[in-house]
Design an enzyme around this catalytic site. Structure first.
Site, short mmCIF file in Angstrom:
data_model
loop_
_atom_site.label_atom_id
_atom_site.label_comp_id
_atom_site.label_asym_id
_atom_site.label_seq_id
_atom_site.Cartn_x
_atom_site.Cartn_y
_atom_site.Cartn_z
N GLN A 64 -0.63 -10.81 -12.08
CA GLN A 64 -0.47 -9.26 -11.59
C GLN A 64 1.35 -9.54 -11.86
O GLN A 64 1.97 -7.89 -11.80
CB GLN A 64 0.03 -9.21 -9.97
CG GLN A 64 -1.35 -9.22 -9.73
CD GLN A 64 -2.08 -8.23 -9.88
OE1 GLN A 64 -1.32 -6.71 -9.41
NE2 GLN A 64 -2.73 -7.91 -10.64
N HIS A 85 -14.89 29.51 26.98
CA HIS A 85 -15.93 28.83 26.13
C HIS A 85 -16.67 28.52 27.24
O HIS A 85 -18.13 27.98 26.84
CB HIS A 85 -14.77 27.17 25.89
CG HIS A 85 -14.38 27.52 24.84
ND1 HIS A 85 -13.73 27.90 24.03
CD2 HIS A 85 -14.11 26.08 23.67
CE1 HIS A 85 -13.19 27.24 22.76
NE2 HIS A 85 -13.60 26.83 22.63
N HIS A 106 2.62 -6.46 -15.23
CA HIS A 106 2.53 -5.02 -14.89
C HIS A 106 3.81 -4.85 -14.48
O HIS A 106 3.73 -3.84 -15.98
CB HIS A 106 1.64 -5.17 -13.07
CG HIS A 106 0.06 -4.62 -13.33
ND1 HIS A 106 -0.25 -4.42 -14.03
CD2 HIS A 106 -0.89 -5.72 -12.50
CE1 HIS A 106 -2.06 -4.10 -14.18
NE2 HIS A 106 -1.98 -5.17 -12.79
N GLU A 161 -2.16 -5.69 -1.72
CA GLU A 161 -3.44 -5.37 -2.49
C GLU A 161 -4.51 -5.95 -2.61
O GLU A 161 -5.84 -5.68 -2.83
CB GLU A 161 -1.97 -4.35 -3.64
CG GLU A 161 -3.95 -3.85 -4.37
CD GLU A 161 -2.59 -3.58 -5.96
OE1 GLU A 161 -3.53 -2.38 -6.79
OE2 GLU A 161 -2.06 -4.18 -6.59
N HIS A 162 -3.92 -7.50 -3.25
CA HIS A 162 -4.76 -8.34 -4.07
C HIS A 162 -4.48 -9.71 -3.49
O HIS A 162 -3.67 -10.14 -3.06
CB HIS A 162 -4.57 -8.68 -5.02
CG HIS A 162 -5.01 -7.45 -6.38
ND1 HIS A 162 -3.54 -6.85 -7.08
CD2 HIS A 162 -6.26 -6.76 -6.69
CE1 HIS A 162 -4.25 -6.13 -6.99
NE2 HIS A 162 -5.46 -5.73 -7.76
N ASP A 210 -10.61 -6.72 -11.55
CA ASP A 210 -10.27 -5.41 -12.00
C ASP A 210 -10.67 -4.81 -13.06
O ASP A 210 -10.69 -3.29 -13.15
CB ASP A 210 -8.11 -5.96 -13.24
CG ASP A 210 -7.73 -5.66 -11.88
OD1 ASP A 210 -7.53 -5.47 -10.70
OD2 ASP A 210 -6.34 -6.32 -11.97
#
Length: 865
Positions: free
Chosen positions: A690, A852, A693, A759-760, A793
């Site tokens: 990661q 109604h 990235h 996230e992970h 991934d």
């Protein structure tokens, strides 16, 4: 002239950076070593001046590293240079500059020997009146020193002044230039826009120092390609220089027709690479990347006829790669890597054996031919090769001159010393360390935070782009693609069916995509709601819920220089499984204007109707609002940078746009929980997967009751593995901002992870599968040491488009349901309405909604009568 100063860690001027690079010299204001090395190792970096910090514990080592990395000039504080001039005396004078302020007492003449060690003086002068500048003796002395003592390699020393208390104008630039001074200007004070009068126009400032002896005031301009081959002679004006810098294209001043956008009618446009001025400042040189047939109106590359030598050979080979007859020798060279390798090895051997001048020249030409064929086959141009030669020439340190051993000659390894060599601390890539038991509540809360994003600044930059695309459609998309991607396209879309040439892949890559496609399809197909939910809530009252696909979806696939078929798979497959009637994929173009074949192949497999060849906010706007060529969609999904994310959120909040998005997002992130049973190499590899990235990636290790030696082993593995990565400079930025949190118990680790909401989440623990039931917040969980995040991934089957920035507390990752909407229905029998009617009528009365109540009452009355 001007010397722009740019802060790479600020987002406010990021969009001006490509234009500033055109001016060659650019002062970088940060002393963050990892950021500087990342900038310097970019493929087409400008001539960067980089500062050396006075706090650096080893300035000589850092200076050598920065110069080796490609710094054009190293800016050394005068206090540092004068304290130890011998430390820098062996470095090339033309690569060094000195910085000081005129409040320092050290600018006296006795420092002239020190000042001779550098090629430029960067002086901060706190004057409030321009007249004070011209009267300052110290400045005048530096100017005189620069003019009277030329550099050993040729050229004069430059004197650059920073004037923090005086507003920069073109007139000021011209005045200073006449006095032999250059002006340092902060990038935040510059603009290329026509409607920002409060800022200094970059083109006007650059042209302010130019002189002309022509009656029309024009400047002769030599246009050359990236190899400095002269294409032709034209003329420029202040207006044309300003427009060239604004558009990033070759724009000149025609003596007959006025402003001349080169190639506007012929298609032979020019991407501007660099602007330079000659020693007398009366002639310009434009370095361009020429497109189309060539520069000349006679359809030749140059106005002096056809090119020769390496340029001609390169163009010939590029043409043959596209059109060589099937079965020809040239076609075989491009398609048969083993044949080409054999020819290169053969010609290299013959060159080594050649003796006479004629034979050496002949064999060298043969080797160059086959070597260049290898380059063209790999998409490498002769300009790419020369850029690498330039980078090698900028290196200061040299490796030993002995040859590398061949594979057959490698000596057997000596028996290793059981004690590993220590890793140098100065270059160590290491995470921060914290202990949970010693943290204050405030410190713990700070660890849970993500980096603050200046959303107001980003929104202010994205909103005009989206408004322009909405107003001008295709034309705006093409203009922004040209501005940001430096690619001139004639259409923003590629429509299906896609050509086989656009999807051509080697068999290994195609097989990998096909296998990943099958796994992702199988998992997402199992999520599909094909059977309606039917519940009889009471006798005679039946409620149902059924799924329907969202009709038109837009999928954003990041790209440009990257190849990301995995993102196309993760978005396209669930959309196809859901049954979306129209799938639109948007992805940035490559430098040649095409889309990578891997993404085109996936677009074909998922049945995309078209591919939008655009990135960033302009691509989101095109899909959100629709253009002449781009279909309007109902939902936009996909990852992207902060500009893409902001554009998606702006579109979702625009009620006239009528779209939804998958989720907000931030930088990619991973949290690893590991205990003493974990494999240090595996843990480190997952953290780094990661970290590579981007510089803003978030990487966290929660170490549970881990012995110090085990934790040290992970630290060592992080450094050793990171040092071997091609993207090591990105890792050098992200890993030091990441952290290890040592906790005593697994309960503490799970609690921190659920609060962080990664996230992970990767579980490197004994009995990892038993922890899954305790996980409340995570985008995707990877269970056990043989479940690397990379599998998710690409190909295990789960989706990799996941909520980041803590949004996994309330968002799911992309799945089949992302592309579905659920509709409910109900059906009442007469008996059911009779049994439920009184309840409905009473509740309507309570709320005062008589219509109604009446809608039920008239039916119940009929039933009961």
């Amino acid at each position: 002239m001007i010397l722009p100063e740019f802060d790479p860690e600020s987002t406010s001027t990021a969009d001006l950076k490509p234009t500033l690079d055109l001016l060659a010299d650019l002062l970088i204001s940060t002393t963050h070593l990892a950021v500087l090395q990342h900038l310097l190792e970019a493929e087409e970096s400008a001539s960067y001046w980089v500062p050396l910090s006075t706090d650096d514990p080893n300035p000589q080592s850092t200076a050598l590293a920065l110069l080796d990395a490609g710094a054009h000039k190293l800016v050394i504080p005068l206090t540092l240079l004068s304290q130890n001039p011998d430390a820098f005396a062996d470095l090339p004078v033309d690569r060094l500059a000195v910085s000081t302020t005129l409040t320092d007492p050290q600018t006296a003449h006795h420092l002239d020997p020190v000042l001779q060690l550098v090629s430029a003086y960067l002086v901060t002068f706190p004057a409030t009146d321009p007249a004070d500048i011209h009267a300052n003796l110290a400045l005048n002395h530096l100017v005189s020193l620069g003019k009277t003592s030329l550099l050993p390699t040729g050229g004069a020393r430059r004197v650059v002044v920073r004037l923090p208390n005086i507003v920069s104008t073109p007139d000021l630039v011209a005045q200073l230039d006449r006095a032999g001074l250059d002006l340092l200007v902060n990038a935040s004070d510059l603009t290329t826009a026509k409607n920002e009068p409060e800022k200094l126009n970059l083109g006007a400032a650059y042209a302010a120092s130019l002189t002309s002896d022509r009656p029309d005031g024009l400047f002769p301009t030599l246009v050359v390609d990236e190899r400095d081959v002269a294409l032709g002679l034209v003329y420029s004006s202040v207006e044309s220089v300003t427009e060239s810098l604004r558009t990033g294209q070759g724009v000149y001043q025609s003596r007959a027709r006025g402003l001349w956008h080169k190639g506007a009618t012929s298609g032979a446009t020019q991407t501007l690479i660099r602007v330079a001025v000659d020693c007398d400042k009366d002639t310009l040189k434009f370095v361009v990347r020429q497109h189309g047939a060539g520069f000349c109106h006679l359809n030749t590359l140059t106005c002096f006829g056809h090119p020769r030598g390496l340029t001609a050979l390169s163009r010939t080979l590029q043409g043959r790669k596209q059109s060589a007859p099937a079965g020809s020798y040239t076609a075989r060279l491009f398609s048969d890597a083993d044949l080409l390798r054999s020819k290169i090895m053969e010609e290299a051997g013959e060159l080594c054996d050649a003796k006479s001048k004629e034979d050496v020249a002949w064999e060298a030409a043969d080797l160059v031919y086959f070597a260049l064929t290898k380059c063209v086959a790999a998409g490498v141009s002769i300009e790419d090769v020369e850029r690498n030669l330039d980078r090698k020439a900028r290196k200061i340190s040299r490796r030993k001159g002995d040859a590398k051993p061949s594979k057959q000659e490698v000596a057997p390894k000596k028996e290793q010393d059981p004690t590993p060599a220590p890793i140098p601390v100065a270059s160590r890539i290491q995470m921060q360390h914290h202990t949970h038991s010693t943290l204050t509540p405030a410190e713990r809360s700070k660890l849970l935070l993500r980096p603050i994003i200046d959303s107001a600044d980003i929104i202010s930059r994205v909103s005009p782009i989206m408004a322009d695309v909405r107003a001008r459609g295709d034309a705006a998309v093409l203009d922004f693609t040209h501005k940001f991607d430096r690619v001139r396209l004639t259409s923003p879309v590629i429509r299906a069916p896609f050509t086989p040439e656009a999807m051509r892949l080697d068999l290994q890559t195609q097989h990998a995509i096909d296998q990943a496609y099958d796994n992702v399809w199988r998992f997402h197909d199992a999520q599909m709601d094909r059977t309606p939910l039917v519940v009889e809530t009471m006798p005679g009252v039946t409620c149902t819920r059924f799924a329907r696909p969202i009709e038109r979806v837009g999928l954003y696939v990041p790209g440009g220089t990257a190849v990301l078929p995995s993102s196309a798979l993760m978005l396209g497959i669930p959309a196809k499984v859901a049954g979306c009637r129209e799938i639109v994929i948007a992805t940035p173009p490559r430098p040649d204007g095409t889309v990578v074949p891997e993404v085109m192949y996936v677009a074909h497999k998922v049945g995309a109707s078209c591919v939008v060849v655009a990135g960033g906010a302009q691509a989101v706007a095109a899909m959100a609002y629709g253009t002449e060529s781009v279909p309007k969609v109902d939902k936009i999904c996909g990852p992207g940078n902060q500009f893409v994310t902001t554009a998606k959120m702006i579109a979702q909040n625009d009620s006239s746009c009528m779209i939804s998005i998958d989720m907000p997002a931030g930088p990619s992130e991973v949290l690893v929980i590991a205990d003493a049973d974990s494999n240090p190499a595996y843990v480190a590899s997952d953290l780094l997967s990661q970290a590579e990235h981007g510089a803003d990636s978030q990487v966290v290790l929660v170490a549970v009751a881990m012995p110090p030696a085990h934790l040290a082993a992970i630290d060592d593995q992080i450094h050793e593995q990171a040092s071997r990565l091609p993207r090591v400079e990105i890792v050098r930025q992200s890993i030091p901002k990441s952290f290890v949190l040592s906790v005593e118990t697994m309960e503490e680790a799970i609690r921190f992870s659920n609060e962080y909401a990664p996230e992970h989440l990767i579980l490197h623990t004994r009995d990892a599968e038993k922890l899954v039931e305790k996980i409340d917040n995570a985008g995707s969980v990877f269970v056990g040491e043989f479940s690397p995040e990379s599998c998710g991934d690409y190909a295990s089957g789960t989706n990799h488009t996941l909520p980041t920035y803590g949004y996994s507390r309330m968002y799911s990752g992309v799945n089949t349901h992302t592309f579905l909407k659920h509709i409910t229905a109900q059906q009442l029998t007469p008996a059911g309405l009779d049994a439920l009617g009184d309840t409905v009528m009473r509740l309507a009365e309570v709320e005062g909604l008589e219509a109604h109540r009446n809608a039920v009452a008239i039916r119940v009355r009929d039933l009961r009568n």
